[in-house]
Design an enzyme around this catalytic site. Structure first.
Site, PDB file in Angstrom:
ATOM      1  N   LYS A 104      -6.743 -23.247 -49.571  1.00 40.91           N
ATOM      2  CA  LYS A 104      -7.781 -23.678 -48.614  1.00 40.91           C
ATOM      3  C   LYS A 104      -7.590 -23.039 -47.245  1.00 40.91           C
ATOM      4  O   LYS A 104      -8.528 -22.538 -46.644  1.00 40.91           O
ATOM      5  CB  LYS A 104      -7.781 -25.207 -48.440  1.00 40.91           C
ATOM      6  CG  LYS A 104      -8.023 -25.989 -49.716  1.00 40.91           C
ATOM      7  CD  LYS A 104      -8.062 -27.479 -49.443  1.00 40.91           C
ATOM      8  CE  LYS A 104      -6.753 -28.069 -48.945  1.00 40.91           C
ATOM      9  NZ  LYS A 104      -5.676 -28.175 -49.949  1.00 40.91           N
TER      10      LYS A 104
ATOM     11  N   ARG B 283     -10.005 -36.545 -47.299  1.00 39.44           N
ATOM     12  CA  ARG B 283      -9.005 -36.543 -48.357  1.00 39.44           C
ATOM     13  C   ARG B 283      -8.956 -37.864 -49.122  1.00 39.44           C
ATOM     14  O   ARG B 283      -8.144 -38.017 -50.027  1.00 39.44           O
ATOM     15  CB  ARG B 283      -7.655 -36.313 -47.688  1.00 39.44           C
ATOM     16  CG  ARG B 283      -6.739 -35.331 -48.349  1.00 39.44           C
ATOM     17  CD  ARG B 283      -5.502 -35.289 -47.470  1.00 39.44           C
ATOM     18  NE  ARG B 283      -4.483 -34.426 -47.946  1.00 39.44           N
ATOM     19  CZ  ARG B 283      -4.335 -33.140 -47.583  1.00 39.44           C
ATOM     20  NH1 ARG B 283      -5.183 -32.588 -46.755  1.00 39.44           N
ATOM     21  NH2 ARG B 283      -3.331 -32.456 -48.045  1.00 39.44           N
TER      22      ARG B 283
ATOM     23  N   ARG C 265       5.927 -19.846 -51.400  1.00 37.22           N
ATOM     24  CA  ARG C 265       5.256 -19.316 -50.214  1.00 37.22           C
ATOM     25  C   ARG C 265       6.144 -19.223 -48.985  1.00 37.22           C
ATOM     26  O   ARG C 265       5.822 -18.495 -48.046  1.00 37.22           O
ATOM     27  CB  ARG C 265       3.934 -20.040 -49.916  1.00 37.22           C
ATOM     28  CG  ARG C 265       4.035 -21.449 -49.406  1.00 37.22           C
ATOM     29  CD  ARG C 265       2.623 -22.051 -49.277  1.00 37.22           C
ATOM     30  NE  ARG C 265       2.675 -23.474 -48.965  1.00 37.22           N
ATOM     31  CZ  ARG C 265       1.623 -24.269 -48.982  1.00 37.22           C
ATOM     32  NH1 ARG C 265       0.434 -23.806 -49.296  1.00 37.22           N
ATOM     33  NH2 ARG C 265       1.756 -25.552 -48.676  1.00 37.22           N
TER      34      ARG C 265
ATOM     35  N   ARG D 151       7.905 -25.280 -44.675  1.00 33.81           N
ATOM     36  CA  ARG D 151       7.395 -26.634 -44.427  1.00 33.81           C
ATOM     37  C   ARG D 151       8.312 -27.671 -45.041  1.00 33.81           C
ATOM     38  O   ARG D 151       8.760 -27.514 -46.179  1.00 33.81           O
ATOM     39  CB  ARG D 151       5.982 -26.776 -45.009  1.00 33.81           C
ATOM     40  CG  ARG D 151       4.924 -26.271 -44.065  1.00 33.81           C
ATOM     41  CD  ARG D 151       3.555 -26.246 -44.698  1.00 33.81           C
ATOM     42  NE  ARG D 151       3.160 -27.514 -45.333  1.00 33.81           N
ATOM     43  CZ  ARG D 151       1.936 -27.735 -45.787  1.00 33.81           C
ATOM     44  NH1 ARG D 151       1.002 -26.812 -45.668  1.00 33.81           N
ATOM     45  NH2 ARG D 151       1.652 -28.886 -46.356  1.00 33.81           N
TER      46      ARG D 151
ATOM     47  N   ARG E 147       2.902 -34.891 -53.559  1.00 34.76           N
ATOM     48  CA  ARG E 147       1.608 -34.513 -52.967  1.00 34.76           C
ATOM     49  C   ARG E 147       0.561 -34.293 -54.055  1.00 34.76           C
ATOM     50  O   ARG E 147      -0.606 -34.641 -53.883  1.00 34.76           O
ATOM     51  CB  ARG E 147       1.765 -33.261 -52.097  1.00 34.76           C
ATOM     52  CG  ARG E 147       2.369 -33.592 -50.727  1.00 34.76           C
ATOM     53  CD  ARG E 147       3.057 -32.402 -50.102  1.00 34.76           C
ATOM     54  NE  ARG E 147       2.170 -31.297 -49.845  1.00 34.76           N
ATOM     55  CZ  ARG E 147       2.574 -30.013 -49.772  1.00 34.76           C
ATOM     56  NH1 ARG E 147       3.852 -29.709 -49.953  1.00 34.76           N
ATOM     57  NH2 ARG E 147       1.712 -29.075 -49.526  1.00 34.76           N
TER      58      ARG E 147
HETATM   59  P1  ADP Z   1      -1.684 -29.310 -48.325  1.00 33.33           P
HETATM   60  O1  ADP Z   1      -3.137 -29.141 -48.698  1.00 33.33           O
HETATM   61  O2  ADP Z   1      -0.831 -28.158 -48.761  1.00 33.33           O
HETATM   62  O3  ADP Z   1      -1.102 -30.616 -48.753  1.00 33.33           O
HETATM   63  P2  ADP Z   1      -2.310 -29.884 -45.509  1.00 33.33           P
HETATM   64  O4  ADP Z   1      -1.907 -29.044 -44.362  1.00 33.33           O
HETATM   65  O5  ADP Z   1      -3.787 -30.001 -45.781  1.00 33.33           O
HETATM   66  O6  ADP Z   1      -1.542 -29.268 -46.750  1.00 33.33           O
HETATM   67  O7  ADP Z   1      -1.736 -31.368 -45.341  1.00 33.33           O
HETATM   68  C1  ADP Z   1      -0.372 -31.615 -45.085  1.00 33.33           C
HETATM   69  C2  ADP Z   1      -0.133 -33.116 -44.918  1.00 33.33           C
HETATM   70  O8  ADP Z   1      -0.861 -33.600 -43.776  1.00 33.33           O
HETATM   71  C3  ADP Z   1      -0.591 -34.015 -46.074  1.00 33.33           C
HETATM   72  O9  ADP Z   1       0.374 -34.107 -47.096  1.00 33.33           O
HETATM   73  C4  ADP Z   1      -0.785 -35.355 -45.338  1.00 33.33           C
HETATM   74  O10 ADP Z   1       0.452 -35.997 -45.088  1.00 33.33           O
HETATM   75  C5  ADP Z   1      -1.347 -34.930 -43.977  1.00 33.33           C
HETATM   76  N1  ADP Z   1      -2.821 -34.885 -43.960  1.00 33.33           N
HETATM   77  C6  ADP Z   1      -3.589 -33.788 -43.730  1.00 33.33           C
HETATM   78  N2  ADP Z   1      -4.901 -34.092 -43.774  1.00 33.33           N
HETATM   79  C7  ADP Z   1      -4.966 -35.416 -44.064  1.00 33.33           C
HETATM   80  C8  ADP Z   1      -6.036 -36.330 -44.276  1.00 33.33           C
HETATM   81  N3  ADP Z   1      -7.321 -35.929 -44.211  1.00 33.33           N
HETATM   82  N4  ADP Z   1      -5.723 -37.617 -44.554  1.00 33.33           N
HETATM   83  C9  ADP Z   1      -4.455 -38.031 -44.642  1.00 33.33           C
HETATM   84  N5  ADP Z   1      -3.405 -37.235 -44.451  1.00 33.33           N
HETATM   85  C10 ADP Z   1      -3.641 -35.939 -44.186  1.00 33.33           C
END
Ligand code: ADP
Length: 187
Positions: A13, A88, A127, A131, A142
């Site tokens: 994404k 999400r 990758r 993180r 996750r």
């Molecule tokens: P990925 O898609 O690889 O999990 P992101 O950068 O989108 O990575 O998200 C990393 C973390 O940030 C998630 O595991 C969560 O803890 C938090 N997070 C991001 N966006 C949201 C959201 N919309 N609602 C709840 N938690 C979120």
């Protein structure tokens, strides 16, 4: 143009959002990037969400919704935006529907990147972004959070007939071309 990029962790994404941002000159809004920056800068938000991100759990809906509502008020998003990582959960999607309605705005496309689970794990573990949530057990968590809480968001937008399915396997350019051809139809 207002777009949501959706898919499991590791689906690409962020990579595709950056390319779309260049191509269409509309900014990306990544909730994950905002949280990681807040953690790095030790802001009150960062302090609040650090242990949640570390565990691979979700930040509470209200926190995320307030953050996105505030962020979208900024002038830079007035010509459209690409959402990456939001909504999400179904309650987040419902709150986003209300945000759009209040602003007399609408969503143009919901792009779902699909990638099989074995490939996701492989991609994330290789990758090397350093993180803290990219270790094997946290990635598994996750992915299970994605299945249980995030996947139902797809159905929410299917009801609105906005979903475009994109095969997320291939080179970055191939996948970008697939997204662009879907978006051509709505532009
Ligand atoms: P990925 O898609 O690889 O999990 P992101 O950068 O989108 O990575 O998200 C990393 C973390 O940030 C998630 O595991 C969560 O803890 C938090 N997070 C991001 N966006 C949201 C959201 N919309 N609602 C709840 N938690 C979120």
């Amino acid at each position: 143009m207002n777009i949501i990029l959706f898919g499991p962790p590791g689906a690409g994404k962020g990579t595709q959002a950056k390319l779309l941002q260049e191509e269409f000159q509309i900014p990306q809004l990544s909730t994950g990037d905002i949280f990681r920056a807040a953690i790095k800068n030790e802001t009150p938000l960062g302090v609040k969400v650090k242990s949640i991100l570390d565990a691979g759990e979700l930040v509470p809906d209200q926190t995320v919704v307030d953050l996105v509502a505030d962020e979208l008020k900024k002038e830079k998003y007035s010509g459209g935006y690409i959402l990456d990582g939001f909504p999400r959960t179904v309650p987040q999607a419902e709150a986003f529907d209300r945000m759009l309605e209040n602003n007399n705005a609408s969503l143009d496309a919901f792009i779902e990147l699909s990638v099989p689970e074995e490939e996701l794990v492989k991609r994330i573990l290789s990758r090397g972004e350093g993180r803290s949530d990219d270790t094997e057990d946290k990635v598994k968590n996750r992915l299970s959070v994605y299945q249980n809480e995030t996947k139902p968001v797809l159905n929410h937008y299917q009801k609105q007939d906005l979903v475009k399915h994109i095969d997320g396997i291939g080179t970055v350019e191939e996948i970008f071309d697939r997204i662009k051809s879907e978006l051509k139809e709505i532009a």
